[in-house]
Design a protein around this motif. Structure first.
Motif, PDB file in Angstrom:
ATOM      1  N   ILE A  97       3.185  25.523  11.777  1.00  0.00           N
ATOM      2  CA  ILE A  97       3.768  24.334  12.387  1.00  0.00           C
ATOM      3  C   ILE A  97       3.220  24.087  13.786  1.00  0.00           C
ATOM      4  O   ILE A  97       3.166  22.945  14.251  1.00  0.00           O
ATOM      5  CB  ILE A  97       5.314  24.444  12.430  1.00  0.00           C
ATOM      6  N   LEU A  98       2.776  25.159  14.465  1.00  0.00           N
ATOM      7  CA  LEU A  98       2.332  25.003  15.850  1.00  0.00           C
ATOM      8  C   LEU A  98       1.080  24.132  15.972  1.00  0.00           C
ATOM      9  O   LEU A  98       1.099  23.132  16.697  1.00  0.00           O
ATOM     10  CB  LEU A  98       2.108  26.371  16.496  1.00  0.00           C
ATOM     11  N   PRO A  99      -0.046  24.457  15.305  1.00  0.00           N
ATOM     12  CA  PRO A  99      -1.213  23.587  15.455  1.00  0.00           C
ATOM     13  C   PRO A  99      -1.007  22.191  14.881  1.00  0.00           C
ATOM     14  O   PRO A  99      -1.572  21.223  15.398  1.00  0.00           O
ATOM     15  CB  PRO A  99      -2.318  24.342  14.694  1.00  0.00           C
ATOM     16  N   VAL A 100      -0.186  22.079  13.825  1.00  0.00           N
ATOM     17  CA  VAL A 100       0.073  20.755  13.254  1.00  0.00           C
ATOM     18  C   VAL A 100       0.836  19.886  14.250  1.00  0.00           C
ATOM     19  O   VAL A 100       0.463  18.739  14.523  1.00  0.00           O
ATOM     20  CB  VAL A 100       0.862  20.877  11.934  1.00  0.00           C
ATOM     21  N   GLY A 106      -1.081  15.785  20.488  1.00  0.00           N
ATOM     22  CA  GLY A 106      -2.377  15.436  21.057  1.00  0.00           C
ATOM     23  C   GLY A 106      -2.914  14.119  20.555  1.00  0.00           C
ATOM     24  O   GLY A 106      -3.996  13.687  20.983  1.00  0.00           O
ATOM     25  N   VAL A 107      -2.215  13.480  19.646  1.00  0.00           N
ATOM     26  CA  VAL A 107      -2.568  12.121  19.206  1.00  0.00           C
ATOM     27  C   VAL A 107      -1.672  11.097  19.892  1.00  0.00           C
ATOM     28  O   VAL A 107      -2.146  10.070  20.398  1.00  0.00           O
ATOM     29  CB  VAL A 107      -2.439  11.991  17.668  1.00  0.00           C
ATOM     30  N   VAL A 108      -0.371  11.393  19.945  1.00  0.00           N
ATOM     31  CA  VAL A 108       0.598  10.436  20.501  1.00  0.00           C
ATOM     32  C   VAL A 108       0.414  10.268  22.006  1.00  0.00           C
ATOM     33  O   VAL A 108       0.365   9.138  22.516  1.00  0.00           O
ATOM     34  CB  VAL A 108       2.041  10.900  20.187  1.00  0.00           C
ATOM     35  N   ALA A 109       0.294  11.380  22.743  1.00  0.00           N
ATOM     36  CA  ALA A 109       0.191  11.298  24.204  1.00  0.00           C
ATOM     37  C   ALA A 109      -1.046  10.518  24.669  1.00  0.00           C
ATOM     38  O   ALA A 109      -0.932   9.631  25.522  1.00  0.00           O
ATOM     39  CB  ALA A 109       0.209  12.705  24.813  1.00  0.00           C
ATOM     40  N   PHE A 310      -0.679  20.953  24.920  1.00  0.00           N
ATOM     41  CA  PHE A 310      -0.007  22.077  25.574  1.00  0.00           C
ATOM     42  C   PHE A 310       1.504  21.840  25.663  1.00  0.00           C
ATOM     43  O   PHE A 310       2.298  22.758  25.431  1.00  0.00           O
ATOM     44  CB  PHE A 310      -0.576  22.298  26.970  1.00  0.00           C
ATOM     45  N   GLY A 311       1.908  20.621  26.009  1.00  0.00           N
ATOM     46  CA  GLY A 311       3.333  20.330  26.137  1.00  0.00           C
ATOM     47  C   GLY A 311       4.079  20.520  24.833  1.00  0.00           C
ATOM     48  O   GLY A 311       5.154  21.144  24.797  1.00  0.00           O
ATOM     49  N   THR A 312       3.514  20.024  23.742  1.00  0.00           N
ATOM     50  CA  THR A 312       4.148  20.193  22.434  1.00  0.00           C
ATOM     51  C   THR A 312       4.224  21.672  22.052  1.00  0.00           C
ATOM     52  O   THR A 312       5.250  22.151  21.554  1.00  0.00           O
ATOM     53  CB  THR A 312       3.379  19.423  21.359  1.00  0.00           C
ATOM     54  N   SER A 313       3.143  22.403  22.290  1.00  0.00           N
ATOM     55  CA  SER A 313       3.117  23.833  21.963  1.00  0.00           C
ATOM     56  C   SER A 313       4.162  24.587  22.770  1.00  0.00           C
ATOM     57  O   SER A 313       4.895  25.434  22.227  1.00  0.00           O
ATOM     58  CB  SER A 313       1.724  24.412  22.241  1.00  0.00           C
TER      59      SER A 313
END
Length: 411
Positions: A97-100, A106-109, A310-313
Motif C-alpha cells: 500500500i505504501l508505494p501505491v 505524487g500525482v495529486v500534489a 514523502f508526505g503521503t508516505s
C-alpha cells in the motif's frame, strides 16, 4: 523464491543503469543536434511520416516512437510491477500500500500545484498533467549509481512507485487526450487481453501466438482512440509470474530477460532522441522562470512530487497504515521522493499531447522545463543519496562484530 526474485530484480536494476546512461546520451545528442547548424535535418527526421496505408497508420517518426516504442517500455514495467505484487516484497499488503499510495500522492500534489501556479495560462486546461509522471529508467539509473549503499528496499520502493505513477499517467492520457472512442475497437483490445490471459492460464508458450496478440491489441487501442502504450501495461500485468515445477523460469521472468534489453537499449533511447530536441535559445531560457506554464511544470515536479510522495508516505507510516520498506529511514524516503521529481519520458509525452493545440513554442518551453527540472532533481537526489549511503555504511561498520583475538589476515 524470495532470494531468486531479489537476484532477478538486482540484475534488472543493473541493466537499467546502462539503459539510463543510453537515455541520457540520446537526450544530450538530441539537444546538441537540435541546437546545431544542422537543426533542420533533426526536425526533418522527427517530422518524417512513415505511412502503412493498408492499416491506415500515418504517423511521424516522433509519433511512432511515442506510441510504439514506449509500449515496449511499459510492457517491461508491467511485468516488474506484477511480479513485485505477487511474489516480491510487495506481496505483503501493508508494504504494497505504501508505494501505491505514495504514487497517488505524487500525482495529486503536482497536479494541484501546477493548477495553482499556472492559473489560466494557455494550455493549462490539460497542461496540469505534465508534471504528474516519474521517469522509471532515469530515476533507477540515478539510484543505481549514487544509492548503491542503500538497502534493496529502496530500489523496490522506487520501482513500484514509478510504475504505479506512470500507470496513472497513462490512464490520464487515455482519459484526457481521447477525442472520440471507438467501442468496437476497444472491444477488440479487451478480447486480446482476455486471449493473452487465457493462454497464460493454459500454459501456452509459443511466441507465434503472443506476438500477433500484442500487435493486434496495440493496433486496436490506437484505432479506438486510446493511447496504445496502455497495451504494454495491460499485457505485462496479465503475464504469469509463478513458475511451474516443470519450468526453468516463469513466463514474466523469461519475457523480461528477452524484452528488457530491447526496451532499455533501443526503445527508450530512441524515444529520448526524437522527443528531446528542444531549441535552447535565449528566448526559451528567458521564459523558463517567467512563463506561468513553465513555472507550473517546474514547481509541480520539484515541489509537488517531493511533497506528495514523502508526505503521503510519512502519514501512512506514522499512523500505522503501512510498513516502511525494510532498512529505510525517513531520510532515505525523502531522498527517494526527490528522485520522483525526475519526469522525463512520460512528461515529455504528455507535454506533446497536452499542448498540441497551443503551438510548438509552448511545447518546446514545456519540454525545456521538464528537462531542467529533471536535471535539478537528479542532482539534488544524488547528493542526498550519497549522504544517506555514508550513513548506512557507517551503521554497517558499527554493527559488524570485531574480529576475535588471534584472527587476522592470512599470508
Amino acid at each position: 523464491m524470495i532470494k531468486r526474485v531479489q537476484s532477478e530484480l538486482s540484475r534488472y536494476l543493473r541493466t537499467e543503469t546502462v539503459g539510463g546512461a543510453l537515455l541520457l546520451i540520446a537526450a544530450a545528442a538530441a539537444l546538441v543536434w537540435a541546437n546545431s547548424p544542422w537543426s533542420a535535418s533533426y526536425h526533418t527526421l522527427v517530422e518524417t511520416h512513415l505511412n502503412i496505408s493498408a492499416l491506415h497508420l500515418d504517423l511521424t517518426v516522433a509519433q511512432w516512437s511515442a506510441d510504439g516504442l514506449l509500449a515496449v517500455f511499459f510492457f517491461v514495467a508491467g511485468l516488474e510491477l506484477k511480479r513485485e505484487f505477487v511474489v516480491g516484497e510487495l506481496a505483503d499488503p501493508r508494504r504494497a500500500i505504501l508505494p501505491v499510495a505514495a504514487a497517488l500522492g505524487g500525482v495529486v500534489a503536482p497536479a494541484l500545484i501546477a493548477m495553482v501556479v499556472g492559473g489560466d495560462a494557455p494550455g493549462m486546461d490539460s497542461g496540469w498533467a505534465i508534471p504528474v509522471a516519474t521517469d522509471i529508467a532515469f530515476a533507477l539509473a540515478v539510484l543505481a549509481i549514487t544509492g548503491s549503499r542503500l538497502p534493496l528496499g529502496a530500489r523496490v520502493f522506487l520501482l513500484s512507485l514509478a510504475v504505479v505513477d506512470d500507470l496513472v499517467a497513462i490512464l490520464l492520457i487515455a482519459i484526457l487526450f481521447t477525442a472520440s472512442m471507438s467501442f468496437a475497437w476497444l472491444g477488440v483490445a479487451i478480447a486480446c487481453c482476455v486471449a493473452w490471459a487465457l493462454a497464460q492460464k493454459a500454459r501456452l508458450h509459443t511466441v507465434f501466438f503472443y506476438l500477433p496478440i500484442a500487435l493486434v491489441c496495440w493496433y486496436a487501442l490506437h484505432e479506438a482512440g486510446v493511447h496504445p502504450t496502455l497495451a504494454g501495461v495491460a499485457l505485462g500485468l496479465l503475464t504469469r509470474v509463478r513458475r511451474d515445477p516443470d519450468e526453468k523460469t516463469a513466463p514474466a521472468t523469461h519475457l523480461e530477460h528477452v524484452v528488457q534489453p530491447i526496451s532499455a537499449g533501443i526503445c527508450v533511447p530512441l524515444f529520448a532522441l526524437f522527443a528531446s530536441g528542444v531549441p535552447l535559445n535565449g528566448s526559451v531560457f528567458g521564459s523558463l522562470f517567467t512563463d506561468r506554464l513553465a513555472l507550473a511544470i517546474i514547481f509541480g515536479l520539484l515541489i509537488g512530487k517531493t511533497v506528495g510522495i514523502f508526505g503521503t508516505s510519512w502519514v501512512l507510516i506514522r499512523f500505522g497504515l503501512a510498513k516502511r520498506p525494510t532498512g529505510l529511514g525517513y531520510g532515505d524516503m525523502f531522498a527517494l521522493s526527490v528522485l520522483g521529481a525526475i519526469g522525463f519520458t512520460v512528461s515529455l509525452l504528455i507535454a506533446e499531447l497536452a499542448l498540441a493545440d497551443v503551438g510548438q513554442t509552448s511545447i518546446d518551453l514545456a519540454k525545456a522545463a521538464v528537462l531542467v527540472t529533471s536535471v535539478a532533481a537528479s542532482l539534488i537526489g544524488s547528493a542526498l543519496l550519497l549522504r544517506r549511503g555514508r550513513v548506512h555504511h557507517a551503521r554497517h561498520d558499527a554493527d559488524e562484530p570485531a574480529p576475535a583475538q588471534g584472527e587476522g589476515s592470512t599470508k
